[in-house]
Every structure is written in structure tokens, then in C-alpha cells.
Design a protein around this motif. Structure first.
Motif, mmCIF file in Angstrom:
data_model
loop_
_atom_site.group_PDB
_atom_site.id
_atom_site.type_symbol
_atom_site.label_atom_id
_atom_site.label_comp_id
_atom_site.label_asym_id
_atom_site.label_seq_id
_atom_site.Cartn_x
_atom_site.Cartn_y
_atom_site.Cartn_z
ATOM 1 N N GLY A 16 -14.796 0.673 -6.638
ATOM 2 C CA GLY A 16 -15.101 2.033 -5.856
ATOM 3 C C GLY A 16 -14.318 2.020 -4.733
ATOM 4 O O GLY A 16 -13.375 1.363 -4.533
ATOM 5 N N SER A 17 -14.556 3.312 -4.087
ATOM 6 C CA SER A 17 -14.026 3.542 -2.861
ATOM 7 C C SER A 17 -14.955 3.745 -1.837
ATOM 8 O O SER A 17 -16.017 4.178 -1.723
ATOM 9 C CB SER A 17 -13.180 5.033 -3.103
ATOM 10 N N ARG A 19 -14.390 5.273 2.564
ATOM 11 C CA ARG A 19 -13.635 5.798 3.822
ATOM 12 C C ARG A 19 -14.038 5.205 5.084
ATOM 13 O O ARG A 19 -15.035 5.909 5.315
ATOM 14 C CB ARG A 19 -13.194 7.078 3.674
ATOM 15 N N ARG A 66 -3.497 0.155 -2.737
ATOM 16 C CA ARG A 66 -5.002 0.667 -2.668
ATOM 17 C C ARG A 66 -5.609 1.157 -1.625
ATOM 18 O O ARG A 66 -6.426 2.109 -1.547
ATOM 19 C CB ARG A 66 -5.829 -0.740 -3.152
ATOM 20 N N PHE A 67 -5.138 0.753 -0.239
ATOM 21 C CA PHE A 67 -5.484 1.343 0.869
ATOM 22 C C PHE A 67 -4.432 2.372 1.374
ATOM 23 O O PHE A 67 -3.179 1.944 1.310
ATOM 24 C CB PHE A 67 -6.090 0.221 1.681
ATOM 25 N N THR A 68 -5.145 3.322 2.073
ATOM 26 C CA THR A 68 -4.193 4.293 3.053
ATOM 27 C C THR A 68 -4.731 4.209 4.461
ATOM 28 O O THR A 68 -5.819 4.742 4.498
ATOM 29 C CB THR A 68 -4.211 5.562 2.311
ATOM 30 N N GLN A 81 -8.621 4.869 4.000
ATOM 31 C CA GLN A 81 -9.259 5.145 2.769
ATOM 32 C C GLN A 81 -8.687 3.999 1.914
ATOM 33 O O GLN A 81 -8.007 3.425 1.751
ATOM 34 C CB GLN A 81 -8.393 6.314 2.147
ATOM 35 N N MET A 82 -9.946 3.337 1.212
ATOM 36 C CA MET A 82 -10.035 2.208 0.447
ATOM 37 C C MET A 82 -10.282 2.391 -1.043
ATOM 38 O O MET A 82 -11.535 3.086 -1.361
ATOM 39 C CB MET A 82 -10.866 0.985 0.906
ATOM 40 N N ASN A 83 -9.247 2.204 -1.981
ATOM 41 C CA ASN A 83 -9.668 2.753 -3.374
ATOM 42 C C ASN A 83 -9.635 1.293 -3.968
ATOM 43 O O ASN A 83 -8.936 0.295 -3.593
ATOM 44 C CB ASN A 83 -8.554 3.817 -3.794
ATOM 45 N N SER A 84 -10.081 1.317 -5.453
ATOM 46 C CA SER A 84 -10.005 0.250 -6.012
ATOM 47 C C SER A 84 -10.677 -1.090 -5.416
ATOM 48 O O SER A 84 -9.860 -2.236 -5.531
ATOM 49 C CB SER A 84 -8.428 -0.047 -6.758
ATOM 50 N N LEU A 85 -11.496 -0.938 -4.795
ATOM 51 C CA LEU A 85 -12.382 -2.146 -3.868
ATOM 52 C C LEU A 85 -12.696 -3.361 -4.909
ATOM 53 O O LEU A 85 -12.852 -3.046 -6.290
ATOM 54 C CB LEU A 85 -13.257 -1.828 -3.193
ATOM 55 N N ASP A 89 -12.598 -7.812 -0.855
ATOM 56 C CA ASP A 89 -12.387 -6.903 0.176
ATOM 57 C C ASP A 89 -13.616 -6.932 0.962
ATOM 58 O O ASP A 89 -13.603 -6.349 1.991
ATOM 59 C CB ASP A 89 -11.982 -5.714 -0.489
#
Length: 115
Positions: A16-17, A19, A66-68, A81-85, A89
Motif C-alpha cells: 500500500g501507500s 503520504r 518507492r519513496f518520494t 510519498q511512500m509507495n510499495s510499503l 517500513d
């Protein structure tokens, strides 16, 4: 001393993601360096990502791709922004600000990734 305020943490499933946001309410100076750190249970606090006013962003190897990290200079806010958690993490995420005349931390926001 202005306290940084994080928000956006919570419980999310593997893959999941989320922010995260960090604000510096009332701070009148533009912050040079803003960063996100995290601390997992039983581990030391580690740098996740950092961003300067006009320089390149920097990321921990474990979150690259994965993170921005981004910022809004007009609001003195920083985002993550955290994706593909994944469960690794899971941690308390802290905002940090470092600038001439100011150095501060937030109280942290908990991110929990369930498998």
C-alpha cells in the motif's frame, strides 16, 4: 521554539501507500534542509530522505524508487510519498528541520504495514 507537526501515518497493508506531511506552524524563516527519519522498535533512528531548497534529494537505499520527498517552500512544509510499503517500513516517522536559526524535530507519526 516552533514544534514541527507530522501527520498522515496509519495502518496500511503490504504493498500500500501513505503520504506523510510535516508543517512548521508559525515559523517565519525558510528552512534550508528538511528530512524524514524513522525509528523501528529496537532499532536506531535512521535517515529516510532529505531535501534542500534547491539541491538534489537524498534517499536511504532501502526506500529508493518507492519513496518520494517533496516540499512546499511557501508553506514550509515537507511531504513523504511512500509507495510499495512493506512490513520492514513499520516505524515511527519523524520530521526534521535544519536551518540557520532553527533546528527541530516533530513528535513523530506511526506507520504500520501489515503483511
Amino acid at each position: 521554539q516552533v514544534q514541527l507537526v507530522e501527520s498522515g501515518g496509519g495502518l496500511v497493508q503490504d504493498g500500500g501507500s501513505l503520504r506523510l506531511s510535516c508543517a512548521a506552524p508559525g515559523l517565519k524563516i525558510l528552512i534550508n534542509n528538511m528530512a524524514w527519519y524513522r525509528q523501528a522498535p529496537g532499532k536506531q533512528r535512521e535517515l529516510v530522505a532529505s531535501i534542500t531548497i534547491d539541491g538534489p534529494n537524498d534517499y536511504a537505499d532501502s526506500v529508493k524508487g518507492r519513496f518520494t520527498i517533496s516540499r512546499d517552500n511557501a508553506k514550509n512544509m515537507v511531504y513523504l510519498q511512500m509507495n510499495s510499503l512493506n512490513p520492514e517500513d513499520t516505524a515511527v516517522y519523524y520530521c526534521n528541520a535544519n536551518s540557520p536559526g532553527y533546528y527541530g524535530w516533530g513528535k513523530g507519526t506511526l506507520v504500520t504495514v501489515s503483511s
